[in-house]
Scaffold this active site. Sequence first.
Site, PDB file in Angstrom:
ATOM      1  CE1 TYR A 136      20.604 -52.509   7.128  1.00  0.00           C
ATOM      2  CE2 TYR A 136      22.587 -53.298   8.250  1.00  0.00           C
ATOM      3  CZ  TYR A 136      21.285 -53.505   7.813  1.00  0.00           C
ATOM      4  OH  TYR A 136      20.663 -54.705   8.041  1.00  0.00           O
TER       5      TYR A 136
ATOM      6  CG  ASN B 111      14.025 -49.431   9.411  1.00  0.00           C
ATOM      7  OD1 ASN B 111      13.743 -50.621   9.583  1.00  0.00           O
ATOM      8  ND2 ASN B 111      15.156 -49.037   8.836  1.00  0.00           N
TER       9      ASN B 111
ATOM     10  N   PRO C 232      15.501 -52.072  16.552  1.00  0.00           N
ATOM     11  CG  PRO C 232      15.309 -54.359  16.833  1.00  0.00           C
ATOM     12  CD  PRO C 232      14.490 -53.134  16.580  1.00  0.00           C
ATOM     13  CG  ASN C 233      20.856 -54.308  16.518  1.00  0.00           C
ATOM     14  OD1 ASN C 233      21.524 -54.193  17.539  1.00  0.00           O
ATOM     15  ND2 ASN C 233      20.144 -55.386  16.254  1.00  0.00           N
TER      16      ASN C 233
ATOM     17  CB  ALA D 225      15.507 -57.724  13.659  1.00  0.00           C
TER      18      ALA D 225
ATOM     19  NE  ARG E 132      20.366 -57.646   4.055  1.00  0.00           N
ATOM     20  CZ  ARG E 132      20.461 -57.052   5.261  1.00  0.00           C
ATOM     21  NH1 ARG E 132      19.702 -56.008   5.546  1.00  0.00           N
ATOM     22  NH2 ARG E 132      21.298 -57.512   6.161  1.00  0.00           N
TER      23      ARG E 132
ATOM     24  CD  GLU F  90       7.340 -52.793   6.289  1.00  0.00           C
ATOM     25  OE1 GLU F  90       6.115 -52.959   6.014  1.00  0.00           O
ATOM     26  OE2 GLU F  90       8.157 -53.723   6.332  1.00  0.00           O
TER      27      GLU F  90
ATOM     28  NE  ARG G 111      30.760 -52.261  15.312  1.00  0.00           N
ATOM     29  CZ  ARG G 111      31.368 -51.249  15.914  1.00  0.00           C
ATOM     30  NH1 ARG G 111      31.584 -50.120  15.261  1.00  0.00           N
ATOM     31  NH2 ARG G 111      31.750 -51.347  17.165  1.00  0.00           N
TER      32      ARG G 111
HETATM   33  O1  CA2 Z   1      17.178 -52.481   5.794  1.00  0.00           O
HETATM   34  C1  CA2 Z   1      16.676 -52.144   6.865  1.00  0.00           C
HETATM   35  O2  CA2 Z   1      16.434 -50.980   7.161  1.00  0.00           O
HETATM   36  C2  CA2 Z   1      16.381 -53.206   7.924  1.00  0.00           C
HETATM   37  O3  CA2 Z   1      15.136 -52.863   8.558  1.00  0.00           O
HETATM   38  C3  CA2 Z   1      17.522 -53.139   8.915  1.00  0.00           C
HETATM   39  C4  CA2 Z   1      17.466 -54.221   9.993  1.00  0.00           C
HETATM   40  C5  CA2 Z   1      17.262 -55.601   9.382  1.00  0.00           C
HETATM   41  O4  CA2 Z   1      17.069 -56.565  10.410  1.00  0.00           O
HETATM   42  C6  CA2 Z   1      16.074 -55.636   8.450  1.00  0.00           C
HETATM   43  O5  CA2 Z   1      15.960 -56.916   7.884  1.00  0.00           O
HETATM   44  C7  CA2 Z   1      16.235 -54.607   7.347  1.00  0.00           C
HETATM   45  C8  CA2 Z   1      18.776 -54.229  10.791  1.00  0.00           C
HETATM   46  C9  CA2 Z   1      19.076 -52.933  11.456  1.00  0.00           C
HETATM   47  C10 CA2 Z   1      20.477 -53.005  11.958  1.00  0.00           C
HETATM   48  O6  CA2 Z   1      21.073 -51.784  11.667  1.00  0.00           O
HETATM   49  C11 CA2 Z   1      22.423 -51.714  11.672  1.00  0.00           C
HETATM   50  C12 CA2 Z   1      22.978 -50.585  11.150  1.00  0.00           C
HETATM   51  C13 CA2 Z   1      24.329 -50.445  11.097  1.00  0.00           C
HETATM   52  C14 CA2 Z   1      25.144 -51.444  11.599  1.00  0.00           C
HETATM   53  C15 CA2 Z   1      24.589 -52.580  12.141  1.00  0.00           C
HETATM   54  C16 CA2 Z   1      23.211 -52.723  12.192  1.00  0.00           C
END
Ligand code: CA2
Length: 147
Positions: free
Chosen positions: A24, A75, A11-12, A78, A108, A99, A19
Amino acid sequence: MTGTIYVLNGPNLNLLGKRQPDIYGHETLADVESACAERVAVHGLKTRFLQSNAEHQLIDWIHEARESAVAIVINPAAYTHTSVAILDALNAFEGPVIEVHISNVHKREDFRHHSFVSLRADGVIAGCGTQGYLLAIDRVTTVLAAS
Ligand code: CA2
């Protein structure tokens, strides 16, 4: 080598590059998809690169991978920290699982330090930015070549 590596995104991650570039980076998910396709082609492999915001969809793709994939790079975003269901699905997949996290989850919040998926993953890459996906593909090709 032949076969398809499933590259699954939770997700996201569709917002990648749009963003929070401080966490990221600036690359979009489409950029990552192209880079992965280019990298696997060197090894004669293919990717099926997918993203969903829905847990059940990720699980259905993992089930599909049981018949169609030689390896999974995931990946779970969340769902990493919450989903026993994704762990159970991955436990039913027989090939290598790597992973990937773009950010260093260990630097974090505490809730990001635990991963259900790591209980199944053969390798975990975190904090290497989107390059982590390419490192995961390289690892998968090494493991597949040795098997
Ligand atoms: O660091 C990572 O790749 C995560 O898997 C990203 C997840 C986070 O919940 C994990 O703890 C770590 C969040 C993905 C959200 O991706 C976004 C990318 C750009 C802008 C907003 C969200």
